[in-house]
Design an enzyme around this catalytic site. Structure first.
Site, PDB file in Angstrom:
ATOM      1  N   CYS A   1       0.786  -1.166  -0.008  1.00 11.24           N
ATOM      2  CA  CYS A   1      -0.032   0.076  -0.114  1.00 11.24           C
ATOM      3  C   CYS A   1       0.835   1.167   0.120  1.00 11.24           C
ATOM      4  O   CYS A   1       1.635   1.432   0.872  1.00 11.24           O
ATOM      5  CB  CYS A   1      -0.923  -0.032   1.289  1.00 11.24           C
ATOM      6  SG  CYS A   1      -1.961   1.518   1.485  1.00 11.24           S
TER       7      CYS A   1
ATOM      8  N   CYS B   1      -9.818 -10.633  22.282  1.00  8.05           N
ATOM      9  CA  CYS B   1      -9.208  -9.649  21.311  1.00  8.05           C
ATOM     10  C   CYS B   1      -8.214  -8.734  21.697  1.00  8.05           C
ATOM     11  O   CYS B   1      -7.579  -7.853  21.257  1.00  8.05           O
ATOM     12  CB  CYS B   1     -10.246  -8.952  20.534  1.00  8.05           C
ATOM     13  SG  CYS B   1     -11.163  -7.857  21.488  1.00  8.05           S
TER      14      CYS B   1
END
Ligand code: SAH
Length: 455
Positions: free
Chosen positions: A74, A411
């Site tokens: 990217c 998480c």
């Protein structure tokens, strides 16, 4: 702190990485964090903020690149801030994530030598997200642009081909931007609260190929909508085109009201053989391939034979509950968001699953209250809390429920380590710890832990 000063230029060897993926080097024994520097790099850096025991520096130049450096896919990854590991080999990223979990278990949990399964990484850590939300703005020439907010700001970096998302996103964005130009539809301007188009939300269902586009607008209708609908409909599998009405001065992306411009208003996806209907507002896991890997682990750790009563706490739209229901006698889900509980019930009937029941409310209130009334039966308890982990009151009740197994999906390995310590001091033992990478190229990692009641 030796005699280092702000704006000094120094040469640093990067020897470690911090929990958010920043490179760590030492100058005269003083620890410096450097964003975008990788373990193994030798760099030139300029000192920025200096605290008593550590400081921050900005990388100016890479003198000797790390052997683990790769060409980032990217071009805007440094400005965007969404990815921390675009320039690092994926296998090193997995090593970093494994260490992050292990270090938290040792430092926060006080577990001496935690045994861990090898991390389950992705086959391809790109193009895995099924959902993307692009803010829309106007560039200096007055043209509409879509992209990402530069890290911690609200200025938009134009970018229509994020390599974590689906390639079709670019086509969708270009068509919306062309329509805006051709029909002179202005982008929303946050400062003056004028203009119309705020965000473009795109969701793809991997199992069925269905695509949904939802424009978030600062208003109640879209001028010349037919021209947009016809253009988007040239994209194969365009199933729903929608509007989300958001006229509030807020950072929350979606408004409360949605309207259908075209199609049925939802897309259908599957995890394993369970179907889910997903609308713009539904919570749904963003990496369906790895979600399946994660849920398989939960299923394996739950070790169900068909006779068990299972509690799925923090159940969202009931994904884990439904995944386990086939192998259990009964599954109870608890979730705080009313819309998610509604979706969970819908999903149960969509799949004709009848041995599940969902409670709405805070797990730390619902479960203790139920337990007080009648000692609830639990053979297996699954928890999947948000980052802040579980409240002690809930953990205490789970222990009183005395399940044979607890499966903790987390998480955030720091709060996981804290909660595991609490449970392990009260009669449970860690049997397995498994990292599953759900968010490749970013610093986040998911962990599944199996706890078993001590004999
Ligand atoms: N297990 C689900 C969702 C996990 S995300 C899945 O795999 O998709 C965590 C969920 O916990 C979210 O749906 C969030 O709304 C919910 N939640 C947050 N705080 C809660 C609380 N105190 N009690 C119950 N649910 C909560």
């Amino acid at each position: 702190m030796s005699d280092l000063k702000k704006n000094d230029k120094i040469i640093l060897k990067i020897e470690d990485m911090g929990i958010d993926g920043a490179g760590i080097g030492k100058a005269d024994g003083y620890t410096l964090f450097v964003k975008d520097a990788l373990i193994g790099d030798e760099i030139e850096a300029v000192l920025m903020k200096l605290k008593k025991n550590y400081g921050y520096a900005r990388m100016i130049k890479i003198l000797v690149p790390s052997p683990h450096r790769i060409e980032p896919k990217c071009p805007v990854h440094r400005q965007c801030g969404g990815c921390q590991f675009q320039a690092l080999e994926y296998k090193e990223e997995l090593k970093f994530k494994q260490n992050k979990i292990r270090n938290n278990l040792i430092r926060i949990g006080g577990f001496e030598n935690p045994l861990m399964e090898p991390m389950l990484g992705m086959e391809e850590p790109y193009f895995y997200r099924n959902k993307a939300q692009f803010p829309v703005g106007t560039d200096k020439e007055g043209n509409p642009v879509a992209g990402f907010y530069a890290g911690r700001t609200h200025s938009i970096i134009p970018c229509t081909d994020c390599c974590l998302g689906q390639p079709v996103n670019q086509d969708v964005l270009n068509r919306v931007l062309e329509y805006m130009k051709a029909c002179q539809i202005p982008a929303y301007d946050e400062k003056n609260r004028t203009g119309l188009i705020r965000h473009i939300l795109i969701r793809s269902a991997f199992a069925t190929g269905e695509i949904m586009v939802c424009l978030v607008i600062n208003g109640t209708c879209l001028p010349k909508k037919q021209s947009l609908i016809s253009s988007l409909n040239e994209i194969p599998n365009m199933t729903s085109i929608m509007l989300s009405l958001n006229t509030e001065n807020t950072n929350v992306i979606l408004g409360k009201e949605t309207r259908i411009l075209y199609g049925q208003g939802y897309i259908t996806d599957c995890i394993g053989n369970i179907k889910f209907q997903i609308s713009p507002l539904s919570f749904y896991q963003v990496n369906p391939d790895q979600t399946k890997v994660l849920y398989q682990k939960v299923l394996e750790y739950a070790a169900l034979s068909g006779t068990e009563t299972v509690w799925d706490l923090y159940c969202g739209i009931g994904t884990i509950s439904l995944f386990l229901a086939e192998k259990a006698k009964k599954v109870y889900g608890v979730e705080i968001v009313p819309q998610a509980v509604f979706d969970a019930r819908q999903n149960a009937s969509l799949n004709q699953i009848e041995n599940v029941e969902f409670y709405e409310g805070k797990a730390e209130e619902v479960v203790p209250e139920l337990f007080e009334k009648t000692p609830v039966q639990a053979d297996v308890v699954v928890v999947d809390p948000p980052r802040k982990g579980c409240e002690e009151r809930l953990l205490q009740t789970i222990i009183q429920m005395n399940p044979e197994r607890i499966v903790y999906v987390s998480c955030d390995s720091a709060t996981l380590a804290r909660d595991l310590r609490f449970v392990c001091d009260r009669g449970y033992e860690i049997k397995k710890v498994q990292g599953v990478d759900q968010f490749g190229r970013t610093g986040h990692v998911e962990t599944v832990t199996l706890l078993v009641r001590e004999p």
